[in-house]
Design an enzyme around this catalytic site. Structure first.
Site, PDB file in Angstrom:
ATOM      1  N   CYS A 116       0.851  -1.185   0.000  1.00  0.00           N
ATOM      2  CA  CYS A 116       0.000   0.000   0.000  1.00  0.00           C
ATOM      3  C   CYS A 116       0.885   1.233   0.000  1.00  0.00           C
ATOM      4  O   CYS A 116       1.505   1.557   1.019  1.00  0.00           O
ATOM      5  CB  CYS A 116      -0.924   0.001   1.210  1.00  0.00           C
ATOM      6  SG  CYS A 116      -1.975   1.455   1.221  1.00  0.00           S
ATOM      7  N   GLY A 117       0.956   1.919  -1.123  1.00  0.00           N
ATOM      8  CA  GLY A 117       1.826   3.083  -1.235  1.00  0.00           C
ATOM      9  C   GLY A 117       1.377   4.258  -0.403  1.00  0.00           C
ATOM     10  O   GLY A 117       2.204   4.955   0.207  1.00  0.00           O
ATOM     11  N   HIS A 118       0.061   4.517  -0.361  1.00  0.00           N
ATOM     12  CA  HIS A 118      -0.391   5.665   0.447  1.00  0.00           C
ATOM     13  C   HIS A 118      -0.092   5.412   1.915  1.00  0.00           C
ATOM     14  O   HIS A 118       0.257   6.336   2.658  1.00  0.00           O
ATOM     15  CB  HIS A 118      -1.885   5.948   0.204  1.00  0.00           C
ATOM     16  CG  HIS A 118      -2.819   5.296   1.160  1.00  0.00           C
ATOM     17  ND1 HIS A 118      -3.312   4.015   0.975  1.00  0.00           N
ATOM     18  CD2 HIS A 118      -3.367   5.739   2.328  1.00  0.00           C
ATOM     19  CE1 HIS A 118      -4.123   3.711   1.984  1.00  0.00           C
ATOM     20  NE2 HIS A 118      -4.180   4.733   2.817  1.00  0.00           N
ATOM     21  N   GLY A 284      -0.733   4.514  -4.610  1.00  0.00           N
ATOM     22  CA  GLY A 284       0.724   4.429  -4.684  1.00  0.00           C
ATOM     23  C   GLY A 284       1.236   3.195  -5.377  1.00  0.00           C
ATOM     24  O   GLY A 284       2.126   3.264  -6.247  1.00  0.00           O
ATOM     25  N   SER A 285       0.695   2.031  -5.033  1.00  0.00           N
ATOM     26  CA  SER A 285       1.143   0.797  -5.697  1.00  0.00           C
ATOM     27  C   SER A 285       0.650   0.748  -7.134  1.00  0.00           C
ATOM     28  O   SER A 285       1.294   0.130  -7.997  1.00  0.00           O
ATOM     29  CB  SER A 285       0.667  -0.428  -4.915  1.00  0.00           C
ATOM     30  OG  SER A 285      -0.745  -0.419  -4.743  1.00  0.00           O
TER      31      SER A 285
END
Length: 364
Positions: A116-118, A284-285
């Site tokens: 999870c990028g965020h 993000g991902s």
């Protein structure tokens, strides 16, 4: 935190009445580009599992899903959460965190994700402000995180007192799993999708192929169409991950405006993941995977920055491929994603044992 606690009494008590056997769940609340992150700084059951079993992070994810899923449901679902809620359990020490400052288990309405990028950007700030990094450096500190998909590094501004924005992170190796793949989607006919990996797998296609506009169509229509694509891809294409079959699953579909060629102008998308959950941020991902696809197709070069806009909130992330690498048999890239994360508060949640909805309900 999650701890056993008694009910207590008196008008001056710090907590409302709750069961002696019930959980007290303390959280830090953040968002990145509008996408919420409910951080659980400590989950005692997870810490005990790490201490007792020496579990890897993927093994710990299976353990928590099997034995502590009521915590996820209590915090992600209504009445404490909502259909778009997202969370992270912070894990420290043991094989699960390895040599990182912290590890994270990612939670959503339907289960547990691999990347999870965020959340990575928000956790980067959290790690500095809550003392998880012993000696932060100015003007920027590298925070090492271990995610279920592997290690990532967040680079967080630090002024000596508090963290700041923007945060950037370097991804796990990202790659194109399939390009120009013909998929038959019930109700929509044949469409052509790309499948990219940015810590988790997504299908990508322009909303136009489904008769929609990512910027102006109703969100419900976009969600329904993206979900149909996800189910069709799952049935018609088998994914492979170079290191772990636990990670070989399609997380969702990202509908785009079709603007994949390099441009200084933002490109807009919407990510529909898990059980029809909508990311409020540019994802993000997803940015990581989309950059990998564009690099694979020769549409961008190393260190060419693109800007990605969320169709739901208008928030922006940037992304660029910063290093070419190999990941198993795949030609891959390390992607740098940048965005802004903010604190929104803290919370303490309690449970009354006799509450028939104590562990939440899922409504969409």
């Amino acid at each position: 935190m999650a701890a056993e606690a008694g009910g207590g009494g008196g008008a001056g008590r710090g907590l409302p009445p709750h069961s002696p056997s019930g959980l007290v769940l303390q959280t830090v609340e953040m968002h990145t580009g509008g996408e919420p992150l409910r951080i659980i700084p400590r989950l005692e059951a997870a810490e005990e599992a790490v201490a007792a079993g020496g579990l890897s992070l993927l093994s710990l994810r299976r353990e928590v899903a099997g034995r502590q899923d009521h915590v996820r449901r209590a915090l992600m679902h209504e009445p404490r959460g909502h259909a778009g809620m997202y969370g992270a359990v912070v894990v420290r020490g043991g094989p699960a965190a390895a040599d990182a400052h912290l590890a994270a288990l990612f939670l959503h309405g339907a289960g547990y994700s691999a990347m999870c990028g965020h959340a990575v950007m928000a956790l980067g700030r959290f790690a500095l402000d809550y003392g998880l990094v012993a000696a932060p450096s100015r003007p920027e500190t590298a925070v090492r995180l271990r995610c279920p998909c592997g290690p990532v590094t967040a680079f967080v501004p630090w002024d000596g007192r508090r963290s700041g924005n923007p945060i950037r992170f370097h991804s796990v190796p990202a790659f194109a799993a399939a390009t120009d793949l013909a998929i038959d989607v019930p109700g929509h006919g044949k469409v052509v999708v790309d499948i990219g990996y940015g810590g988790t797998f997504y299908a990508f296609l322009s909303a136009e192929q489904l008769g929609l506009d990512v910027c102006s169509s109703k969100t419900r229509d976009l969600v329904d169409a993206a979900s149909a694509v996800t189910e069709a891809v799952k049935e018609q294409f088998k994914l492979h991950h170079p290191e772990s079959e636990d990670l070989a699953f399609l997380y969702g579909t990202i509908l785009t405006d079709g603007k994949d060629a390099f441009s200084e102008e933002p490109t807009t998308n919407i990510c529909v993941f898990a059980d029809e959950q909508v990311d409020r941020s540019p994802t993000g991902s997803g940015v990581t995977a989309r950059i990998a696809l564009q690099y694979h197709k020769g549409l961008i070069q190393l260190n060419q920055t693109r800007t990605f806009r969320s169709s739901t909130t208008g928030s922006l992330f940037t992304g660029k491929a910063v290093q070419a690498t190999k990941f198993g048999d795949y030609n891959a890239v390390i992607v740098e994603v940048s965005g802004e994360a903010f604190y929104t508060g803290t919370a303490t949640f309690t449970v009354e044992e006799e509450d028939p909805l104590k562990y939440g309900f899922f409504f969409k």
